[in-house]
Design a protein around this motif. Structure first.
Motif, PDB file in Angstrom:
ATOM      1  N   ARG A  42     -31.135  52.296 -37.208  1.00  0.00           N
ATOM      2  CA  ARG A  42     -32.529  52.311 -36.951  1.00  0.00           C
ATOM      3  C   ARG A  42     -33.130  53.563 -36.154  1.00  0.00           C
ATOM      4  O   ARG A  42     -32.729  53.844 -35.346  1.00  0.00           O
ATOM      5  CB  ARG A  42     -32.858  51.152 -36.366  1.00  0.00           C
ATOM      6  CG  ARG A  42     -32.639  49.734 -37.153  1.00  0.00           C
ATOM      7  CD  ARG A  42     -33.277  48.506 -36.035  1.00  0.00           C
ATOM      8  NE  ARG A  42     -34.509  48.364 -35.965  1.00  0.00           N
ATOM      9  CZ  ARG A  42     -35.487  47.950 -36.382  1.00  0.00           C
ATOM     10  NH1 ARG A  42     -35.188  47.301 -37.841  1.00  0.00           N
ATOM     11  NH2 ARG A  42     -36.732  47.859 -36.042  1.00  0.00           N
ATOM     12  N   GLY A  55     -37.304  51.819 -39.152  1.00  0.00           N
ATOM     13  CA  GLY A  55     -36.206  51.112 -40.100  1.00  0.00           C
ATOM     14  C   GLY A  55     -35.066  51.651 -40.347  1.00  0.00           C
ATOM     15  O   GLY A  55     -34.738  52.720 -39.621  1.00  0.00           O
ATOM     16  N   GLU A  68     -35.916  52.657 -44.810  1.00  0.00           N
ATOM     17  CA  GLU A  68     -37.050  51.713 -45.350  1.00  0.00           C
ATOM     18  C   GLU A  68     -38.021  51.118 -44.125  1.00  0.00           C
ATOM     19  O   GLU A  68     -37.290  50.895 -43.189  1.00  0.00           O
ATOM     20  CB  GLU A  68     -36.103  50.435 -45.918  1.00  0.00           C
ATOM     21  CG  GLU A  68     -37.031  49.041 -46.435  1.00  0.00           C
ATOM     22  CD  GLU A  68     -36.035  48.098 -46.892  1.00  0.00           C
ATOM     23  OE1 GLU A  68     -36.677  47.089 -47.208  1.00  0.00           O
ATOM     24  OE2 GLU A  68     -34.917  48.055 -46.579  1.00  0.00           O
ATOM     25  N   ALA A  70     -39.325  49.017 -41.980  1.00  0.00           N
ATOM     26  CA  ALA A  70     -39.350  47.627 -41.296  1.00  0.00           C
ATOM     27  C   ALA A  70     -40.518  47.008 -40.692  1.00  0.00           C
ATOM     28  O   ALA A  70     -40.820  46.044 -40.516  1.00  0.00           O
ATOM     29  CB  ALA A  70     -38.018  47.323 -40.819  1.00  0.00           C
TER      30      ALA A  70
END
Length: 244
Positions: A42, A55, A68, A70
């Motif tokens: 992350r 993310g 991505e 998040a």
């Protein structure tokens, strides 16, 4: 958790949760080749203009990575704004002030060509110095995972400060001042902290600033270095303004 920034000028304003954000260039190469960011790790990516996304890494290789989204955080600029007007100083003392002030939340930085500044930014050196401070502020913002990277203005002489900072309450850090910063009554105006060089603010310079509406204030009973005074004042004001 690692944090990175998009290239200057790029923004994340249109990004939403679930989107994929891609990062290339020197920032991504450093993350992949030096920091060794791995798939699934992350990380946070900011645009320095109020948005930070976090993310897992989906792709990492060849100097490019993708995450991505998040989590997404959007912050408005803090009010009232805090401005550091830092006198140019010898060695790296002014740079230390810029780094610490950024980590502590300063919103804008103005290099001050004070009368007693030993260091001088002239000609091509002026823009080179500004860019150096801007890089320091950007790296300090990254380390702190700040949503906003403070703007660094061009080097400014004393005579031009009131015009440059019009509408801002000017506070000159002066050890001999009668009023203390901790007791100063605050309002909604942006606050600019003027920090002199190693030799302090020259007498005629202080008179010129006060004539233009600046207020001399002291931090405490001791005299701090030029690298320390600004960050200390910003920390104090951050607490008083409820930022912390």
């Amino acid at each position: 958790m690692a944090s990175l920034y998009l290239d200057e000028g790029a923004e994340l304003a249109a990004v939403a949760a679930g989107d994929v954000v891609r990062l290339g260039g020197p920032e991504a190469r450093h993350a992949v080749q030096v920091a060794r960011v791995r798939l699934g790790e992350r990380i946070s990516i900011g645009d320095g203009r109020g948005t930070v996304v976090t993310g897992p890494v989906l792709e990492s290789g060849q100097g490019e990575l993708a995450i991505e989204v998040a989590e997404l955080v959007r912050e408005q600029p803090a009010t009232p704004a805090l401005v550091l007007v830092q006198a140019l100083a010898k060695g790296d003392r002014d740079e230390l002030a810029v780094q610490a002030a950024t980590e502590l939340g300063v919103d804008r930085i103005v290099p001050w060509a004070a009368a007693r500044s030993v260091s001088r930014w002239e000609g091509a050196k002026a823009e080179k110095g500004r860019q150096r401070w801007a890089t320091i502020a950007r790296e300090a913002s990254k380390q702190s995972i700040r949503a906003w990277v403070p703007e660094v203005a061009a080097a400014t002489p004393t005579a031009r400060l009131p015009e440059l900072l019009a509408g801002t309450r000017l506070l000159v850090l002066e050890p001999t001042a009668e009023r203390g910063l901790a007791q100063l009554e605050l309002d909604e105006r942006p606050l600019a902290l003027l920090v002199g060089p190693e030799g302090g603010v020259a007498t005629e310079e202080l008179a010129r600033l006060t004539a233009a509406g600046a207020e001399p204030v002291r931090l405490g009973p001791t005299v701090l270095r030029t690298s320390t005074a600004g960050p200390a004042a910003i920390a104090l004001l951050s607490a008083r303004l409820g930022r912390w």
